[in-house]
Motif scaffolding. Structure first.
Motif, mmCIF file in Angstrom:
data_model
loop_
_atom_site.group_PDB
_atom_site.id
_atom_site.type_symbol
_atom_site.label_atom_id
_atom_site.label_comp_id
_atom_site.label_asym_id
_atom_site.label_seq_id
_atom_site.Cartn_x
_atom_site.Cartn_y
_atom_site.Cartn_z
ATOM 1 N N ASP A 54 0.832 -1.199 0.000
ATOM 2 C CA ASP A 54 0.000 0.000 0.000
ATOM 3 C C ASP A 54 0.872 1.255 0.000
ATOM 4 O OD1 ASP A 54 -2.438 -1.409 0.110
ATOM 5 O OD2 ASP A 54 -2.235 -1.650 2.280
ATOM 6 N N VAL A 55 0.526 2.206 -0.870
ATOM 7 C CA VAL A 55 1.150 3.523 -0.866
ATOM 8 C C VAL A 55 0.191 4.532 -0.234
ATOM 9 C CG1 VAL A 55 2.117 5.382 -2.281
ATOM 10 C CG2 VAL A 55 2.484 2.990 -2.941
ATOM 11 N N GLN A 56 -1.046 4.521 -0.681
ATOM 12 C CA GLN A 56 -2.114 5.353 -0.127
ATOM 13 C C GLN A 56 -3.405 4.552 -0.204
ATOM 14 O OE1 GLN A 56 -2.633 8.073 1.492
ATOM 15 N NE2 GLN A 56 -4.848 8.186 1.225
ATOM 16 N N GLY A 57 -4.105 4.465 0.919
ATOM 17 C CA GLY A 57 -5.308 3.647 0.952
ATOM 18 C C GLY A 57 -4.973 2.177 1.146
ATOM 19 N N ILE A 58 -5.984 1.360 1.276
ATOM 20 C CA ILE A 58 -5.811 -0.076 1.491
ATOM 21 C C ILE A 58 -6.278 -0.827 0.253
ATOM 22 C CG2 ILE A 58 -6.456 -2.050 2.924
ATOM 23 C CD1 ILE A 58 -6.910 -0.114 5.222
ATOM 24 N N ALA A 59 -5.362 -1.568 -0.349
ATOM 25 C CA ALA A 59 -5.653 -2.266 -1.597
ATOM 26 C C ALA A 59 -6.472 -3.525 -1.366
ATOM 27 C CB ALA A 59 -4.350 -2.623 -2.310
ATOM 28 N N ASN A 60 -7.319 -3.826 -2.329
ATOM 29 C CA ASN A 60 -8.001 -5.107 -2.375
ATOM 30 C C ASN A 60 -7.148 -6.044 -3.233
ATOM 31 O OD1 ASN A 60 -9.868 -7.109 -3.869
ATOM 32 N ND2 ASN A 60 -11.160 -6.391 -2.197
ATOM 33 N N VAL A 61 -6.630 -7.083 -2.619
ATOM 34 C CA VAL A 61 -5.683 -7.972 -3.305
ATOM 35 C C VAL A 61 -6.293 -8.568 -4.571
ATOM 36 C CG1 VAL A 61 -4.344 -10.097 -3.105
ATOM 37 C CG2 VAL A 61 -4.413 -8.486 -1.200
ATOM 38 N N ASP A 62 -7.538 -8.998 -4.499
ATOM 39 C CA ASP A 62 -8.193 -9.603 -5.664
ATOM 40 C C ASP A 62 -8.265 -8.614 -6.824
ATOM 41 O OD1 ASP A 62 -8.518 -11.896 -4.213
ATOM 42 O OD2 ASP A 62 -10.619 -11.551 -3.733
ATOM 43 N N SER A 63 -8.590 -7.358 -6.528
ATOM 44 C CA SER A 63 -8.701 -6.336 -7.580
ATOM 45 C C SER A 63 -7.351 -6.041 -8.214
ATOM 46 C CB SER A 63 -9.304 -5.052 -7.003
ATOM 47 O OG SER A 63 -10.620 -5.264 -6.540
ATOM 48 N N VAL A 64 -6.300 -6.012 -7.397
ATOM 49 C CA VAL A 64 -4.957 -5.767 -7.916
ATOM 50 C C VAL A 64 -4.547 -6.881 -8.874
ATOM 51 C CG1 VAL A 64 -2.515 -5.605 -7.319
ATOM 52 C CG2 VAL A 64 -4.215 -4.411 -5.931
ATOM 53 N N ILE A 65 -4.746 -8.119 -8.441
ATOM 54 C CA ILE A 65 -4.361 -9.259 -9.280
ATOM 55 C C ILE A 65 -5.180 -9.292 -10.565
ATOM 56 C CG2 ILE A 65 -4.355 -11.774 -9.405
ATOM 57 C CD1 ILE A 65 -3.643 -11.807 -6.434
ATOM 58 N N LYS A 66 -6.456 -8.992 -10.467
ATOM 59 C CA LYS A 66 -7.302 -8.985 -11.659
ATOM 60 C C LYS A 66 -6.810 -7.954 -12.668
ATOM 61 C CE LYS A 66 -11.766 -9.386 -11.242
ATOM 62 N NZ LYS A 66 -13.193 -9.054 -10.944
ATOM 63 N N ASP A 67 -6.449 -6.758 -12.200
ATOM 64 C CA ASP A 67 -5.945 -5.725 -13.107
ATOM 65 C C ASP A 67 -4.667 -6.180 -13.811
ATOM 66 O OD1 ASP A 67 -7.994 -3.989 -12.500
ATOM 67 O OD2 ASP A 67 -6.678 -2.287 -12.119
ATOM 68 N N ILE A 68 -3.790 -6.837 -13.069
ATOM 69 C CA ILE A 68 -2.515 -7.283 -13.646
ATOM 70 C C ILE A 68 -2.749 -8.379 -14.681
ATOM 71 C CG2 ILE A 68 -0.361 -8.501 -13.108
ATOM 72 C CD1 ILE A 68 -0.290 -6.952 -10.475
ATOM 73 N N VAL A 69 -3.607 -9.332 -14.362
ATOM 74 C CA VAL A 69 -3.905 -10.416 -15.307
ATOM 75 C C VAL A 69 -4.560 -9.856 -16.559
ATOM 76 C CG1 VAL A 69 -5.266 -12.500 -15.690
ATOM 77 C CG2 VAL A 69 -4.039 -12.197 -13.541
ATOM 78 N N TRP A 70 -5.516 -8.963 -16.387
ATOM 79 C CA TRP A 70 -6.208 -8.388 -17.536
ATOM 80 C C TRP A 70 -5.243 -7.610 -18.423
ATOM 81 C CZ3 TRP A 70 -11.604 -6.123 -15.779
ATOM 82 C CH2 TRP A 70 -12.437 -7.197 -15.447
ATOM 83 N N GLU A 71 -4.342 -6.847 -17.809
ATOM 84 C CA GLU A 71 -3.409 -6.059 -18.626
ATOM 85 C C GLU A 71 -2.436 -6.964 -19.367
ATOM 86 O OE1 GLU A 71 -0.325 -2.268 -18.399
ATOM 87 O OE2 GLU A 71 -1.059 -3.170 -16.549
ATOM 88 N N ALA A 72 -2.011 -8.046 -18.716
ATOM 89 C CA ALA A 72 -1.125 -8.996 -19.394
ATOM 90 C C ALA A 72 -1.865 -9.754 -20.482
ATOM 91 C CB ALA A 72 -0.539 -9.977 -18.378
ATOM 92 N N ASP A 73 -3.174 -9.867 -20.325
ATOM 93 C CA ASP A 73 -3.979 -10.671 -21.248
ATOM 94 C C ASP A 73 -4.383 -9.907 -22.501
ATOM 95 O OD1 ASP A 73 -5.186 -13.211 -21.722
ATOM 96 O OD2 ASP A 73 -7.141 -12.308 -21.373
ATOM 97 N N ILE A 74 -4.082 -8.610 -22.537
ATOM 98 C CA ILE A 74 -4.399 -7.837 -23.744
ATOM 99 C C ILE A 74 -3.416 -8.267 -24.841
ATOM 100 C CG2 ILE A 74 -4.548 -5.538 -24.760
ATOM 101 C CD1 ILE A 74 -5.197 -4.441 -22.023
ATOM 102 N N CYS A 75 -3.866 -9.117 -25.762
ATOM 103 C CA CYS A 75 -2.955 -9.707 -26.756
ATOM 104 C C CYS A 75 -2.842 -8.767 -27.960
ATOM 105 C CB CYS A 75 -3.442 -11.088 -27.163
ATOM 106 S SG CYS A 75 -5.208 -11.202 -27.475
ATOM 107 N N PHE A 76 -1.813 -7.960 -27.976
ATOM 108 C CA PHE A 76 -1.660 -6.936 -29.004
ATOM 109 C C PHE A 76 -1.076 -7.474 -30.303
ATOM 110 C CE2 PHE A 76 -2.564 -2.990 -26.767
ATOM 111 C CZ PHE A 76 -2.521 -3.399 -25.452
#
Length: 273
Positions: free
Chosen positions: A217-239
């Motif tokens: 955490d830098v500011q606020g309290i992160a939701n671990v599931d949301s963080v992981i979902k964002d990372i997977v989704w960004e990696a999954d964008i097959c350009f």
């Protein structure tokens, strides 16, 4: 084949043919990496607009100037100045385009660990200082959610497989495992099935090597599931290929590629992907 050729041509000319259908938790992702043959170049890349992709995504790579022989770890004053300059540039471009800048939710992705020199300083201090600066300017408020993630490609030699009908196969994309006592530390599969799958050949194609993520955490309290979902989704964008995604989130991949190109003394006018 015709459509695939057109899409590949768009990518080579820095166009983005694929955008997320659903909004991400974090509107702004910033990939940070130090690379090159001797780890002499620091790079950052902004990926902006994930919370509302219909308003167009923005990808902006930027070399972080480091006036020091030591680049790994990145001295916190230089990391702070580099990220501030990058956000200022993005802010001005958004204003010029009559778009309201939204820096409330930022996900920082560091290739490797946030490191420093003993207890004297640490790279992560630059992120906290950056938040305070933007708060003073009124660009963010107390409700901002800023999260930092250390991304390890080697995953401490962990490998994930799955049993299917008495056979061992690669994991499914998006599989997450928490084998550690720290619930903010996880193994995440961004490669595997169904990418590069081909029936019986699914056993040997692809890779089961996961990413090791450490969420802070830098500011606020992160939701671990949301963080992981964002990372997977960004990696999954097959350009680049319709049957293959990237192992790394896109912003971190660009930072890694940019650092390599800068180390070869190229003048970066774009990033080859």
């Amino acid at each position: 084949r015709y459509n695939q050729c057109i899409l590949n041509m768009l990518v080579k000319n820095n166009w983005v043919p694929f955008v997320p259908n659903d909004p991400f938790q974090y509107n702004l992702h910033i990939g940070i990496d130090v690379g090159g043959k001797h780890n002499t170049k620091a790079m950052a890349c902004i990926a902006y607009g994930y919370a509302n992709s219909e308003s167009r995504l923005i990808f902006l790579p930027y070399e972080i100037p480091v006036q020091s022989q030591q680049v790994e770890p990145i001295p916190s004053p230089f990391l702070y100045e580099g990220l501030l300059n990058l956000l200022e540039q993005l802010y001005n471009e958004l204003k010029a385009a009559n778009r309201t800048p939204d820096f409330q939710k930022i996900l920082f992705l560091r290739d490797g660990e946030f490191r420093g020199v003993h207890n004297i300083w640490n790279e992560a201090e630059a992120l906290s200082r950056l938040y305070e600066t933007l708060k003073e300017r009124g660009w963010v408020d107390d409700k901002a959610l800023w999260t930092a993630v250390e991304v390890s490609k080697r995953s401490e030699n962990w490998r994930i497989l799955r049993p299917v009908e008495l056979m061992t196969r690669n994991p499914l994309i998006g599989q997450v495992v928490f084998p550690f006592e720290d619930d903010h530390k996880a193994l995440v599969c961004t490669t595997g099935s169904p990418y590069l799958s081909g029936g019986a050949q699914d056993i040997s194609q692809g890779t089961a090597e996961p990413l090791l993520l450490k969420i802070k955490d830098v500011q606020g309290i992160a939701n671990v599931d949301s963080v992981i979902k964002d990372i997977v989704w960004e990696a999954d964008i097959c350009f680049t290929k319709l049957d293959q995604g990237g192992a790394l989130p896109w912003s971190l991949h660009i930072a890694d590629t940019g650092a390599l190109q800068q180390s070869r003394a190229y003048i970066t006018t774009g990033v080859t992907v």
